[in-house]
Design a protein around this motif. Structure first.
Motif, mmCIF file in Angstrom:
data_model
loop_
_atom_site.group_PDB
_atom_site.id
_atom_site.type_symbol
_atom_site.label_atom_id
_atom_site.label_comp_id
_atom_site.label_asym_id
_atom_site.label_seq_id
_atom_site.Cartn_x
_atom_site.Cartn_y
_atom_site.Cartn_z
ATOM 1 N N GLY A 164 0.816 -1.205 0.000
ATOM 2 C CA GLY A 164 0.000 0.000 0.000
ATOM 3 C C GLY A 164 0.853 1.259 0.000
ATOM 4 N N LEU A 165 0.185 2.395 -0.184
ATOM 5 C CA LEU A 165 0.882 3.672 -0.282
ATOM 6 C C LEU A 165 1.008 4.386 1.061
ATOM 7 C CD1 LEU A 165 -0.721 5.084 -3.571
ATOM 8 C CD2 LEU A 165 1.329 3.679 -3.297
ATOM 9 N N ASN A 166 0.334 3.876 2.091
ATOM 10 C CA ASN A 166 0.395 4.484 3.427
ATOM 11 C C ASN A 166 0.062 5.977 3.370
ATOM 12 O OD1 ASN A 166 0.777 4.311 6.237
ATOM 13 N ND2 ASN A 166 2.900 4.995 6.083
ATOM 14 N N LEU A 167 -1.076 6.305 2.769
ATOM 15 C CA LEU A 167 -1.499 7.692 2.631
ATOM 16 C C LEU A 167 -2.017 8.238 3.954
ATOM 17 C CD1 LEU A 167 -3.418 7.514 -0.783
ATOM 18 C CD2 LEU A 167 -0.978 7.948 -0.376
ATOM 19 N N THR A 168 -2.124 9.547 4.032
ATOM 20 C CA THR A 168 -2.649 10.176 5.242
ATOM 21 C C THR A 168 -4.134 9.897 5.418
ATOM 22 O OG1 THR A 168 -3.050 12.213 4.015
ATOM 23 C CG2 THR A 168 -0.959 12.051 5.212
ATOM 24 N N LYS A 169 -4.579 10.035 6.631
ATOM 25 C CA LYS A 169 -5.972 9.772 6.985
ATOM 26 C C LYS A 169 -6.932 10.636 6.163
ATOM 27 C CE LYS A 169 -9.096 10.299 10.967
ATOM 28 N NZ LYS A 169 -9.144 10.670 12.417
ATOM 29 N N GLN A 170 -6.605 11.917 5.984
ATOM 30 C CA GLN A 170 -7.502 12.833 5.284
ATOM 31 C C GLN A 170 -7.636 12.491 3.806
ATOM 32 O OE1 GLN A 170 -4.929 13.586 7.269
ATOM 33 N NE2 GLN A 170 -5.248 15.504 8.402
ATOM 34 N N VAL A 171 -6.538 12.082 3.173
ATOM 35 C CA VAL A 171 -6.594 11.696 1.757
ATOM 36 C C VAL A 171 -7.384 10.407 1.597
ATOM 37 C CG1 VAL A 171 -5.225 10.989 -0.248
ATOM 38 C CG2 VAL A 171 -4.471 12.908 1.165
ATOM 39 N N ARG A 172 -7.156 9.451 2.457
ATOM 40 C CA ARG A 172 -7.893 8.183 2.399
ATOM 41 C C ARG A 172 -9.389 8.418 2.588
ATOM 42 N NH1 ARG A 172 -7.356 5.288 6.356
ATOM 43 N NH2 ARG A 172 -7.759 3.255 5.396
ATOM 44 N N ASP A 173 -9.737 9.286 3.510
ATOM 45 C CA ASP A 173 -11.146 9.612 3.750
ATOM 46 C C ASP A 173 -11.780 10.234 2.505
ATOM 47 O OD1 ASP A 173 -13.487 10.396 5.735
ATOM 48 O OD2 ASP A 173 -12.957 12.236 4.653
ATOM 49 N N GLY A 174 -11.070 11.180 1.872
ATOM 50 C CA GLY A 174 -11.611 11.832 0.691
ATOM 51 C C GLY A 174 -11.797 10.888 -0.475
ATOM 52 N N ILE A 175 -10.866 9.947 -0.651
ATOM 53 C CA ILE A 175 -10.984 8.953 -1.714
ATOM 54 C C ILE A 175 -12.173 8.037 -1.456
ATOM 55 C CG2 ILE A 175 -9.880 6.895 -2.684
ATOM 56 C CD1 ILE A 175 -7.187 8.337 -2.377
ATOM 57 N N ALA A 176 -12.289 7.531 -0.243
ATOM 58 C CA ALA A 176 -13.330 6.555 0.085
ATOM 59 C C ALA A 176 -14.729 7.152 0.075
ATOM 60 C CB ALA A 176 -13.049 5.937 1.454
ATOM 61 N N ARG A 177 -14.836 8.482 0.232
ATOM 62 C CA ARG A 177 -16.157 9.103 0.346
ATOM 63 C C ARG A 177 -16.442 10.104 -0.764
ATOM 64 N NH1 ARG A 177 -16.962 10.321 6.858
ATOM 65 N NH2 ARG A 177 -16.578 8.183 7.587
ATOM 66 N N HIS A 178 -15.792 9.950 -1.906
ATOM 67 C CA HIS A 178 -16.008 10.946 -2.961
ATOM 68 C C HIS A 178 -17.329 10.749 -3.699
ATOM 69 C CE1 HIS A 178 -14.475 7.796 -5.759
ATOM 70 N NE2 HIS A 178 -15.229 8.415 -6.635
ATOM 71 N N SER A 179 -17.928 9.588 -3.572
ATOM 72 C CA SER A 179 -19.196 9.318 -4.263
ATOM 73 C C SER A 179 -20.383 9.779 -3.423
ATOM 74 C CB SER A 179 -19.326 7.817 -4.540
ATOM 75 O OG SER A 179 -20.622 7.498 -5.011
ATOM 76 N N ALA A 186 -14.922 13.859 5.750
ATOM 77 C CA ALA A 186 -14.709 14.556 7.021
ATOM 78 C C ALA A 186 -14.159 15.959 6.832
ATOM 79 C CB ALA A 186 -13.762 13.733 7.895
ATOM 80 N N THR A 187 -13.476 16.212 5.713
ATOM 81 C CA THR A 187 -12.872 17.520 5.476
ATOM 82 C C THR A 187 -13.640 18.285 4.408
ATOM 83 O OG1 THR A 187 -11.375 16.716 3.737
ATOM 84 C CG2 THR A 187 -10.590 16.593 6.031
ATOM 85 N N LEU A 188 -13.538 19.611 4.449
ATOM 86 C CA LEU A 188 -14.135 20.422 3.397
ATOM 87 C C LEU A 188 -13.439 20.168 2.066
ATOM 88 C CD1 LEU A 188 -14.716 23.880 5.159
ATOM 89 C CD2 LEU A 188 -16.308 21.960 4.869
ATOM 90 N N GLU A 189 -12.155 19.877 2.117
ATOM 91 C CA GLU A 189 -11.415 19.578 0.900
ATOM 92 C C GLU A 189 -11.974 18.326 0.218
ATOM 93 O OE1 GLU A 189 -8.768 22.087 3.472
ATOM 94 O OE2 GLU A 189 -10.098 20.381 3.817
ATOM 95 N N GLY A 190 -12.295 17.309 1.007
ATOM 96 C CA GLY A 190 -12.897 16.108 0.441
ATOM 97 C C GLY A 190 -14.270 16.378 -0.136
ATOM 98 N N ARG A 191 -15.005 17.282 0.477
ATOM 99 C CA ARG A 191 -16.347 17.609 -0.011
ATOM 100 C C ARG A 191 -16.281 18.381 -1.325
ATOM 101 N NH1 ARG A 191 -19.352 19.133 5.790
ATOM 102 N NH2 ARG A 191 -18.567 17.255 6.856
ATOM 103 N N ILE A 192 -15.235 19.165 -1.499
ATOM 104 C CA ILE A 192 -15.053 19.855 -2.780
ATOM 105 C C ILE A 192 -14.929 18.836 -3.908
ATOM 106 C CG2 ILE A 192 -13.430 21.213 -4.164
ATOM 107 C CD1 ILE A 192 -12.809 22.833 -1.664
ATOM 108 N N VAL A 193 -14.051 17.858 -3.737
ATOM 109 C CA VAL A 193 -13.833 16.859 -4.777
ATOM 110 C C VAL A 193 -15.117 16.089 -5.053
ATOM 111 C CG1 VAL A 193 -12.549 14.768 -5.407
ATOM 112 C CG2 VAL A 193 -11.380 16.651 -4.241
ATOM 113 N N ARG A 194 -15.869 15.795 -4.022
ATOM 114 C CA ARG A 194 -17.123 15.049 -4.177
ATOM 115 C C ARG A 194 -18.094 15.782 -5.105
ATOM 116 N NH1 ARG A 194 -20.254 11.621 -0.019
ATOM 117 N NH2 ARG A 194 -22.444 12.109 -0.275
ATOM 118 N N VAL A 195 -18.239 17.093 -4.938
ATOM 119 C CA VAL A 195 -19.160 17.855 -5.778
ATOM 120 C C VAL A 195 -18.562 18.102 -7.163
ATOM 121 C CG1 VAL A 195 -20.453 20.000 -6.027
ATOM 122 C CG2 VAL A 195 -20.229 18.936 -3.775
#
Length: 358
Positions: A164-179, A186-195
């Motif tokens: 695995g790539l051992n990514l940070t918690k915030q990046v993993r969260d954004g990837i897993a919840r982009h749909s 959990a982050t506003l940054e992840g919510r941006i990518v989702r929309v």
């Protein structure tokens, strides 16, 4: 005065401290901070990149990212060089998301890493491939396939020969919840990518559908076009400005009362006339047949799976729940990782006599 440079005098020595100070001075209080890095396995930080920049680089250099260039967005094996692929979609989502993040004073590095990694788990043939793989897993194992969950599996467990790539918690969260089918990031940054993921694919898919002759621009629904604009660039610009202004007022990533419904209407139109329309559906049965045949073949012959996906020798143990779980996972990993052309080649080798395949 000595010209010798000590470790304390180097650029790298003060990089993290300067970055922390700069973020406190320039980023919104709502923005994710780059430090400290939250990783499953602790590791020393890079001296010249933030943890999110390091995640970005790990994603860009991984094999799954390179395969995106030969994975379908909407049109399977299009006859033309200007249609979007899963890679160009990824780049469009990332660049638009960074624009939004910068305007809102959020963490651009985090947005960039999430955007680049969000579709790493997409199977071949776009949503048709995802549908069929999900159906096969349900029928055979009672399991689901969701590309956003598989994207997380790619970065956590499949890349680097299983390390695995051992990514940070915030990046993993954004990837897993982009749909939109997953919980909010959990982050506003992840919510941006989702929309923005939706903003990008709706508008570039309209462009590709017009190029393919599946749509005429005058067939697009009038009301959302009147709200958002007559061209793809105008619509994206309108949606980005709306999101920035609305989000700046609310402290969350939201769309306005006109732009949000207009985008939803365009999405519904695209599903009816393009994604599930007769021209694409005409290919659906063929593509579904390819995925299903390969799925069944590797279930029956797990010893043919490549070593990188962990060889499984046929045995009676595969009939028990644990064996089924392992078999389903290995076959899914292999099929989901295929590009369109590799999948077609594997199918031809299985179905077409070699004398006719030359």
């Amino acid at each position: 005065m000595s010209s010798a440079t000590t470790n304390e005098d180097t650029v790298a020595a003060g990089f993290a401290a300067r970055t922390r100070q700069l973020e406190e001075e320039t980023l919104s209080p709502l923005a994710a901070r780059s430090y400290p890095a939250e990783r499953t396995r602790a590791e020393e930080d890079c001296a010249l990149r933030t943890p999110f920049q390091r995640d970005r680089d790990r994603i860009v250099h991984c094999k799954a990212f390179r395969r995106l260039t030969h994975k379908t967005q909407v049109f399977v094996a299009p006859r033309g060089d200007h249609y979007r692929t899963r890679l160009t979609h990824t780049l469009e989502v990332t660049t638009i998301s960074r624009t939004v993040a910068r305007a809102l004073r959020l963490n651009e590095d985090l947005v960039e890493a999430i955007g680049l990694g969000h579709d790493l788990g997409h199977p071949p043939f776009g949503h048709i491939g995802e549908e069929m793989l999900d159906r096969c897993l349900k029928e055979r194992f009672g399991r689901d396939f969701r590309h956003y969950e598989h994207s997380l599996r790619v970065v956590d467990s499949l890349e680097r020969d299983g390390a695995g790539l051992n990514l940070t918690k915030q990046v993993r969260d954004g990837i897993a919840r982009h749909s939109s089918r997953a919980p909010q990031p959990a982050t506003l940054e992840g919510r941006i990518v989702r929309v923005i993921d939706r903003v990008a694919y709706i508008n570039h898919d309209i462009d590709d559908a017009v190029r393919a002759g599946l749509l005429r621009e005058d067939e697009l629904p009038r009301e959302p076009i009147a709200v958002l604009g007559t061209s793809g660039s105008a619509r994206i610009d309108a949606l980005v400005h709306d999101m920035v202004e609305q989000s700046g007022q609310t402290g969350d990533i939201v769309q306005g009362p006109e732009a949000g419904p207009a985008m939803k209407a365009l999405r519904e139109f695209m599903f009816e006339h393009v994604y599930l329309g007769p021209a694409v559906r005409a290919e659906h049965a063929k593509i579904s047949g390819v995925v299903k045949r390969l799925f069944e073949h590797y279930i029956e012959h797990p010893e043919l799976l490549p070593e990188s996906h962990g060889p499984i020798q046929p045995s009676a143990d595969l009939s028990d729940p644990n064996g089924d779980e392992e078999l389903a996972r290995r076959v899914t990993d292999y099929l989901a990782g295929m590009t369109d052309r590799y999948c077609i080649r594997a199918y031809k080798e299985l179905e077409v006599p070699q004398a006719f395949a030359r």
